[in-house]
Design an enzyme around this catalytic site. Structure first.
Site, mmCIF file in Angstrom:
data_model
loop_
_atom_site.group_PDB
_atom_site.id
_atom_site.type_symbol
_atom_site.label_atom_id
_atom_site.label_comp_id
_atom_site.label_asym_id
_atom_site.label_seq_id
_atom_site.Cartn_x
_atom_site.Cartn_y
_atom_site.Cartn_z
ATOM 1 N NE ARG A 1 -3.720 -2.505 -0.039
ATOM 2 C CZ ARG A 1 -3.497 -3.198 -0.656
ATOM 3 N NH1 ARG A 1 -2.288 -3.388 -1.603
ATOM 4 N NH2 ARG A 1 -4.118 -4.402 -0.689
ATOM 5 C CB SER B 1 -8.465 -1.284 4.764
ATOM 6 O OG SER B 1 -9.072 -2.795 4.227
ATOM 7 C CD GLU C 1 -4.805 0.084 3.164
ATOM 8 O OE1 GLU C 1 -4.784 -1.120 3.766
ATOM 9 O OE2 GLU C 1 -5.618 0.254 2.139
HETATM 10 C C1 LIG Z 1 -15.456 1.144 0.334
HETATM 11 C C2 LIG Z 1 -13.877 0.981 0.017
HETATM 12 C C3 LIG Z 1 -13.235 0.010 -0.427
HETATM 13 C C4 LIG Z 1 -11.801 -0.108 -0.662
HETATM 14 N N1 LIG Z 1 -10.981 -1.224 -1.023
HETATM 15 C C5 LIG Z 1 -9.846 -1.180 -1.320
HETATM 16 C C6 LIG Z 1 -9.093 -2.338 -1.760
HETATM 17 O O1 LIG Z 1 -9.774 -3.304 -1.824
HETATM 18 N N2 LIG Z 1 -7.822 -2.329 -1.674
HETATM 19 C C7 LIG Z 1 -7.279 -1.350 -1.666
HETATM 20 O O2 LIG Z 1 -6.021 -0.967 -1.893
HETATM 21 N N3 LIG Z 1 -7.834 0.164 -1.313
HETATM 22 C C8 LIG Z 1 -9.178 0.084 -0.973
HETATM 23 N N4 LIG Z 1 -9.749 1.236 -0.804
HETATM 24 C C9 LIG Z 1 -9.129 2.490 -0.472
HETATM 25 C C10 LIG Z 1 -8.966 3.396 -1.745
HETATM 26 O O3 LIG Z 1 -9.859 3.100 -2.675
HETATM 27 C C11 LIG Z 1 -7.565 3.313 -2.403
HETATM 28 O O4 LIG Z 1 -6.652 3.576 -1.588
HETATM 29 C C12 LIG Z 1 -7.511 4.160 -3.762
HETATM 30 O O5 LIG Z 1 -6.265 3.983 -4.446
HETATM 31 C C13 LIG Z 1 -7.558 5.559 -3.383
HETATM 32 O O6 LIG Z 1 -7.628 6.411 -4.206
HETATM 33 P P1 LIG Z 1 -8.017 7.809 -4.593
HETATM 34 O O7 LIG Z 1 -7.651 8.437 -5.886
HETATM 35 O O8 LIG Z 1 -9.385 8.219 -3.804
HETATM 36 O O9 LIG Z 1 -6.625 8.533 -3.672
HETATM 37 P P2 LIG Z 1 -6.788 9.412 -2.296
HETATM 38 O O10 LIG Z 1 -7.657 8.816 -1.168
HETATM 39 O O11 LIG Z 1 -7.179 10.989 -2.754
HETATM 40 O O12 LIG Z 1 -5.126 9.674 -1.820
HETATM 41 C C14 LIG Z 1 -4.605 8.456 -1.377
HETATM 42 C C15 LIG Z 1 -2.849 8.848 -1.431
HETATM 43 O O13 LIG Z 1 -2.458 8.983 -2.658
HETATM 44 C C16 LIG Z 1 -1.978 10.119 -2.772
HETATM 45 N N5 LIG Z 1 -2.082 10.795 -4.191
HETATM 46 C C17 LIG Z 1 -3.314 10.607 -4.917
HETATM 47 N N6 LIG Z 1 -3.283 10.924 -6.154
HETATM 48 C C18 LIG Z 1 -1.809 11.565 -6.455
HETATM 49 C C19 LIG Z 1 -1.195 11.645 -7.629
HETATM 50 N N7 LIG Z 1 -1.735 11.835 -8.646
HETATM 51 N N8 LIG Z 1 0.077 11.951 -7.362
HETATM 52 C C20 LIG Z 1 0.609 11.804 -6.207
HETATM 53 N N9 LIG Z 1 0.166 11.369 -5.149
HETATM 54 C C21 LIG Z 1 -1.223 10.851 -5.131
HETATM 55 C C22 LIG Z 1 -2.637 11.182 -2.012
HETATM 56 O O14 LIG Z 1 -1.709 12.478 -1.642
HETATM 57 C C23 LIG Z 1 -2.940 10.081 -0.703
HETATM 58 O O15 LIG Z 1 -1.509 10.173 -0.088
HETATM 59 C C24 LIG Z 1 -11.026 1.321 -0.564
HETATM 60 C C25 LIG Z 1 -11.787 2.506 0.019
HETATM 61 C C26 LIG Z 1 -13.188 2.244 0.095
HETATM 62 C C27 LIG Z 1 -13.499 3.711 0.458
#
Ligand SMILES: Cc1cc2nc3c(=O)[nH]c(=O)nc-3n(C[C@H](O)[C@H](O)[C@H](O)COP(=O)(O)OP(=O)(O)OC[C@H]3O[C@@H](n4cnc5c(N)ncnc54)[C@H](O)[C@@H]3O)c2cc1C
Length: 309
Positions: free
Chosen positions: A177, A227, A297
């Site tokens: 992660r 998570s 996480e």
């Molecule tokens: C219901 C639910 C289920 C989920 N299931 C899973 C799962 O099965 N597996 C899993 O791994 N995760 C899961 N997640 C967590 C989430 O979906 C992932 O971590 C996903 O990758 C987050 O993407 P985001 O664009 O929303 O990132 P954000 O939450 O907006 O950002 C996450 C991190 O990435 C950084 N970031 C984002 N975009 C960039 C960029 N372009 N450049 C540099 N840094 C950046 C941010 O600064 C932050 O530190 C789940 C979440 C929810 C709500």
């Protein structure tokens, strides 16, 4: 607070694509978070580059957010400029066995693109909500697969807005992660993923199977950040929290989900402190029972350490 000169520079580049003093609760899946000094949504790479250059010149900290599905933002919010890349969302097929995707594309559009063309490889991401930038930054995945298994290369800009040479998978430091090794302030702008030609129905069926499993095991219809804790080696954080008897524990409107103990849900009106108290309660209970200290996480971010910690 952004001074008037920096504000003018941002406005003259971004026009109405920059807003000031914006509550981040609007942009996080937990619906929690204080104000960002500014939120910029550049319309293309050139504008992103210029925005980063301005931030660098005026020494404004930056934070790139995807869809906010994996962050807990403090009530004090974030100083500096939050970058949102949702306008950088092109998806393109590269030859027979790869697609190129910009970082602001959502998991849903990438999934649709693959299904419509019968492309296999990214089905596991269909239920991982967020953007491609978030997928990469978090090395998002499920038990069987993570982004590191399908990424061919990434594209990124440094904190001054210079587009750097693409980095191929062999040179990337993907961890559990986490994508480590890029300098602070770097922005992921896109990636190439390896795919295989397959059959539309087969790809759709696999996605449906994975989404069905999620519906049955996770709280998908209420604000959460997925998570909260990383799974410790050989075990599951959710199992340990449930065994410690904490399913259904509450702080204000925040609750350790009754459906999956590694999720904290917001019933409406919870704040960052409520969630942090539950995080600490779960950590302490699991440590007392098993000696295992769970690591988060979810990314705890915010301007004041005291506010999130
Ligand atoms: C219901 C639910 C289920 C989920 N299931 C899973 C799962 O099965 N597996 C899993 O791994 N995760 C899961 N997640 C967590 C989430 O979906 C992932 O971590 C996903 O990758 C987050 O993407 P985001 O664009 O929303 O990132 P954000 O939450 O907006 O950002 C996450 C991190 O990435 C950084 N970031 C984002 N975009 C960039 C960029 N372009 N450049 C540099 N840094 C950046 C941010 O600064 C932050 O530190 C789940 C979440 C929810 C709500």
């Amino acid at each position: 607070m952004i001074d008037s000169q920096a504000r003018l520079a941002l406005e003259s580049t971004l026009a109405d694509r920059v807003e000031f003093e914006v509550p981040l609760s609007r942009y996080t899946s937990l619906r929690i978070g204080g104000p960002a000094d500014a939120i910029a949504t550049p319309r293309d790479r050139k504008e992103l580059s210029r925005t980063l250059a301005i931030c660098s010149e005026f020494e404004l900290p930056t934070r790139t957010l995807g869809s906010g599905f994996n962050v807990l933002v403090s009530e004090a919010g974030l100083r500096g400029v939050v970058l949102r890349l949702k306008k950088l969302r092109a998806i393109e097929r590269i030859g027979r066995d790869a697609i190129a995707v910009e970082a602001g594309a959502s998991h849903a559009t990438v999934t649709r693109f693959c299904v419509e063309r019968g492309l296999s490889g990214l089905e596991f991401g269909a239920g991982i909500p967020g953007t491609i930038g978030g997928w990469l930054a978090m090395n998002a995945g499920i038990g069987i697969r993570e982004m590191k298994d399908v990424v061919r290369s990434i594209e990124w800009m440094d904190g001054r807005g210079d587009l750097m040479a693409p980095v191929s998978r062999a040179d990337l430091d993907f961890r559990y992660r986490e994508l480590a090794g890029l300098p602070d302030g770097s922005v992921l702008v896109g990636a190439q993923f390896e795919i295989e030609e397959s059959d539309r129905v087969k790809v759709q069926n696999e996605i449906d199977r994975l989404l069905g499993h999620r519906q049955a095991t996770q709280p998908t219809d209420i604000p959460s950040c997925g998570s909260v804790f990383r799974n410790p080696p050989g075990d599951f954080a959710g199992r340990l929290i449930e065994a410690a008897g904490l399913k259904g524990s509450r702080e204000g409107a925040a609750e350790i989900s009754q459906v999956h103990a590694n999720f904290i849900v917001n019933h409406g009106g919870a704040n960052a402190r409520d969630v942090l108290r539950l995080i600490e309660r779960a950590r302490a209970a699991v440590a007392a029972e098993t000696g295992i200290v769970l690591e988060t996480e979810v990314q705890l971010i915010g301007s004041s350490e005291g506010d999130v910690a």
